[in-house]
Design an enzyme around this catalytic site. Structure first.
Site, PDB file in Angstrom:
ATOM      1  N   ASP A  89      41.674  -7.805  55.042  1.00 22.85           N
ATOM      2  CA  ASP A  89      40.687  -8.443  54.763  1.00 22.85           C
ATOM      3  C   ASP A  89      40.867  -9.293  53.239  1.00 22.85           C
ATOM      4  O   ASP A  89      41.666  -9.058  52.956  1.00 22.85           O
ATOM      5  CB  ASP A  89      39.839  -6.853  54.466  1.00 22.85           C
ATOM      6  N   GLY A 141      26.181   7.243  61.874  1.00 18.39           N
ATOM      7  CA  GLY A 141      27.205   7.813  63.110  1.00 18.39           C
ATOM      8  C   GLY A 141      28.109   7.953  64.614  1.00 18.39           C
ATOM      9  O   GLY A 141      28.515   8.987  64.919  1.00 18.39           O
ATOM     10  N   ASP A 156      31.768   6.844  65.815  1.00 20.80           N
ATOM     11  CA  ASP A 156      33.111   7.202  65.512  1.00 20.80           C
ATOM     12  C   ASP A 156      34.128   6.968  66.155  1.00 20.80           C
ATOM     13  O   ASP A 156      33.968   6.424  67.617  1.00 20.80           O
ATOM     14  CB  ASP A 156      32.545   8.619  65.278  1.00 20.80           C
ATOM     15  N   GLU A 189      42.357 -12.792  56.955  1.00 18.65           N
ATOM     16  CA  GLU A 189      40.631 -13.299  57.098  1.00 18.65           C
ATOM     17  C   GLU A 189      40.965 -14.568  55.816  1.00 18.65           C
ATOM     18  O   GLU A 189      40.868 -13.957  54.688  1.00 18.65           O
ATOM     19  CB  GLU A 189      40.152 -12.164  56.127  1.00 18.65           C
ATOM     20  N   ASN A 226      30.061  15.661  62.903  1.00 21.15           N
ATOM     21  CA  ASN A 226      31.031  14.807  61.811  1.00 21.15           C
ATOM     22  C   ASN A 226      29.738  13.351  60.992  1.00 21.15           C
ATOM     23  O   ASN A 226      30.145  12.986  60.673  1.00 21.15           O
ATOM     24  CB  ASN A 226      31.681  14.659  62.456  1.00 21.15           C
ATOM     25  N   ASP A 227      28.491  13.489  62.089  1.00 26.64           N
ATOM     26  CA  ASP A 227      27.813  11.944  61.008  1.00 26.64           C
ATOM     27  C   ASP A 227      27.798  12.708  59.737  1.00 26.64           C
ATOM     28  O   ASP A 227      27.506  11.903  59.056  1.00 26.64           O
ATOM     29  CB  ASP A 227      26.109  12.508  61.978  1.00 26.64           C
ATOM     30  N   ASN A 238      28.325   6.998  69.607  1.00 23.19           N
ATOM     31  CA  ASN A 238      28.373   8.239  68.523  1.00 23.19           C
ATOM     32  C   ASN A 238      29.104   9.423  69.150  1.00 23.19           C
ATOM     33  O   ASN A 238      27.916  10.167  70.467  1.00 23.19           O
ATOM     34  CB  ASN A 238      26.929   9.197  68.075  1.00 23.19           C
TER      35      ASN A 238
END
Length: 616
Positions: free
Chosen positions: A328, A157, A159, A357, A137-138, A132
């Site tokens: 993905d 949190g 980032d 994947e 910006n959490d 974090n």
């Protein structure tokens, strides 16, 4: 989903005038190999108006869909000679709104960019759980879920700033390429931290930072001679994606008449794609089923959907200067649609790399999805996908190392057996090999914290064919079990938060055990960086005896002997058995212990130990 579409379409039709609310992609580049650009213009009842471009620019095609809030404009960028022009919305010859569109100058070497390769080691993080760097910006007003570090399934949190601050740690470890699980906005009300239910494919989630922060991450990686892979999810979006909330057309997603509110979960039977005995319902159940309740399945047999996804991938590649893409849930897509997506992106960047994947458990099933596959060719199929993930190798690694006593099909024979299938793959060096990621049990949990077993596994992953991928925290012994929950295998990295009691990002902050894990990983990965014999050399292996596996990586200039003793007892190897690879070589150096070795009659290796011997 049919109900959602109808409500929004009716409300849109009642609006007399339009106003541009979104344009995607927001800007583009001159000089692309494919000069055609399709611009999505969104606004209330926008299709009921006239649209024209400024500066006399011709629109090649205007495509309207069921929902009057959408118009798709196709232009030929090679015919546009101005850097900026306006998209004008007109009603009765009066301009009621306009959007300034920019065609940027493409970087000169953009089309020739080189992707990640077997010379790299990939470091994978779950960004919310890594570090974090900006607590401000959490929690953000533009998204539902707020930070709650006490909840395993919540936002913690981590980032982009936290990642940037710790790039030197990743570089010191010896990784050369950075991959993060998705960073685009995921605005689900809960469990949004993983990012796989995107609500805006053109916007970085504000809890991670901004688009500019992501571009800065790319710049900082490239300054360190490191590469960036972006996680891309064409199979499904999030339920709160702005386009899902106001569908362009009924066939933008798959919804089921026999499902609740259009939802029907995928049957996850990926092998139905190529199973000669598969029922049509099983194929549709995999490809058209939703991955989860909050993840509507995209209809990638719809040309507009495919084109949107192609342009989105190209936009991020150009804007963020990407070195690769990880896709993905690759086999859950419509096969023709995802193949077209892959081929079009690779046509734009021939030296690029995309890894899919392919979470399947048979080498033949995995090989089917790699470009120019002999398996796919049986039915005339070519995926054009350069790289696939070697899950069959992953599946047996922990089990093999946990079996100290060799039996016919147990112990390191399991590893040997998987590699005997290498003939199936058209490009063996472009397999991504792993022992852990964000979807499976942590390798150190499987070993119950036994660092000796970790060292055996890492010795193999670092010296085998393919592209090694390391999962954040494994290099300091982090554990976590999927049976406890996804949050347990995605724990916070110690030291990523200011109030953490220890900081494992620093040497002084690591415990003695963590230091042992880190130092061993660092030694192997940094040695690997400058070893073409490991990156692209051939492999010759010898069937394990007494749970000791020996293989050689070699080319015309160099040879490396790898010895993995998974036996609980010290072993003495008769070197005559390996004469075809040792030839007249009599000396070597074990890069793990640093010892010079004499290789004449026999080699003694302690129990549960690995050797990586540079032959002289």
């Amino acid at each position: 989903m049919k109900k959602i579409y109808t409500i929004f379409a009716l409300s849109a039709a009642s609006v007399a005038f339009s106003q541009i609310q979104k344009v995607e992609p927001a800007f583009w580049w001159k000089g692309m190999k494919n000069p055609e650009l399709q611009i999505l213009v969104y606004g209330k009842n926008i299709a009921g108006n006239d649209i024209e471009l400024s500066d006399g620019i011709k629109v090649k095609n205007i495509q309207k869909v069921e929902n009057p809030n959408y118009v798709f404009l196709t232009v030929n960028t090679s015919e546009i000679n101005v850097p900026k022009f306006k998209i004008n919305i007109k009603n009765k010859n009066k301009i009621i709104d306009s959007y300034p569109y920019e065609l940027k100058q493409r970087n000169a070497n953009s089309a020739g960019r080189k992707g990640f390769s077997s010379s790299d080691v990939i470091y994978l993080v779950v960004p919310d759980r890594f570090a974090n760097g900006n607590p401000k910006n959490d929690s953000q007003p533009d998204v539902f879920e707020k930070a709650d570090r006490n909840f395993d399934g919540g936002r913690h949190g981590g980032d982009l700033q936290g990642i940037i601050q710790n790039l030197d740690y990743i570089k010191e470890l010896g990784a050369t390429t950075f991959w993060s699980t998705p960073l685009t906005e995921d605005n689900e009300k809960t469990y949004s931290y993983h990012g796989y239910a995107s609500s805006d494919l053109y916007k970085i989630d504000s809890r991670f930072g901004t688009n500019e922060d992501f571009f800065r991450l790319s710049d900082e990686l490239h300054k360190r001679d490191m590469k960036l892979i972006m996680d891309f999810v064409p199979n499904h979006w999030g339920l709160h994606h702005w386009m899902i909330q106001d569908l362009p057309s009924k066939d933008w997603i798959h919804y089921w008449n026999d499902g609740e509110k259009g939802f029907k979960r995928s049957n996850y039977r990926q092998a139905a794609h190529f199973d000669p005995n598969a029922s049509k319902s099983d194929i549709e159940g995999c490809v058209n089923g939703w991955f989860d309740t909050t993840m509507p399945d995209m209809n990638d047999s719809n040309p507009l959907v495919v084109n949107y996804l192609v342009q989105n991938a190209i936009w991020w590649t150009e804007a963020a200067n990407l070195d690769g893409i990880r896709v993905d849930t690759y086999p859950y897509n419509n096969r023709e649609g995802v193949t077209q997506w892959t081929k079009r992106v690779m046509n734009e960047y021939p030296g690029f790399n995309i890894v899919g994947e392919t979470l399947m458990h048979s080498p033949a099933h995995i090989a089917y999805w790699q470009k120019d596959s002999k398996v796919g060719a049986i039915e005339g199929f070519n995926s054009y996908l350069p790289s696939v993930m070697d899950f069959p190798l992953h599946d047996i690694m922990a089990t093999a190392v946990n079996e100290s006593k060799e039996e016919w099909d147990k112990g390191l024979v399991r590893v040997y057996d998987v590699l005997t299938n290498d003939f199936l793959y058209p490009d063996i060096n472009n397999l991504l090999i792993l022992v852990g990621n964000h979807d499976v049990n942590r390798i150190n949990d499987a070993f119950k914290g036994d660092i000796g077993k970790y060292k055996l596994v890492l010795s193999m992953i670092a010296t085998m064919r393919g592209i090694p991928q390391i999962y954040y925290g494994d290099e300091i012994g982090m554990q976590g079990s999927k049976t406890v929950g996804d949050g347990d295998i995605r724990r916070d990295f110690p030291g990523g938060w200011k109030d953490d009691k220890q900081n494992a990002f620093t040497e002084s902050g690591r415990t003695g055990v963590q230091k042992d894990y880190f130092d061993f990983t660092k030694k192997l990965l940094n040695w690997r960086k400058n070893k073409p014999v490991i990156h692209t050399g051939k492999t010759k292996h010898f069937a394990p005896e007494n749970n000791v596996y020996v293989y050689f990586r070699y080319n015309e200039k160099e040879s490396v002997m790898v010895v993995i003793n998974n036996n609980e007892k010290e072993q003495s190897l008769d070197l005559k058995r390996f004469a075809e690879s040792l030839s007249n070589i009599k000396k070597g150096k074990d890069i793990i212990s640093g010892k010079e070795l004499t290789l004449q009659n026999s080699l003694t290796i302690p129990s549960k130990t690995s050797m990586v011997i540079e032959l002289k």
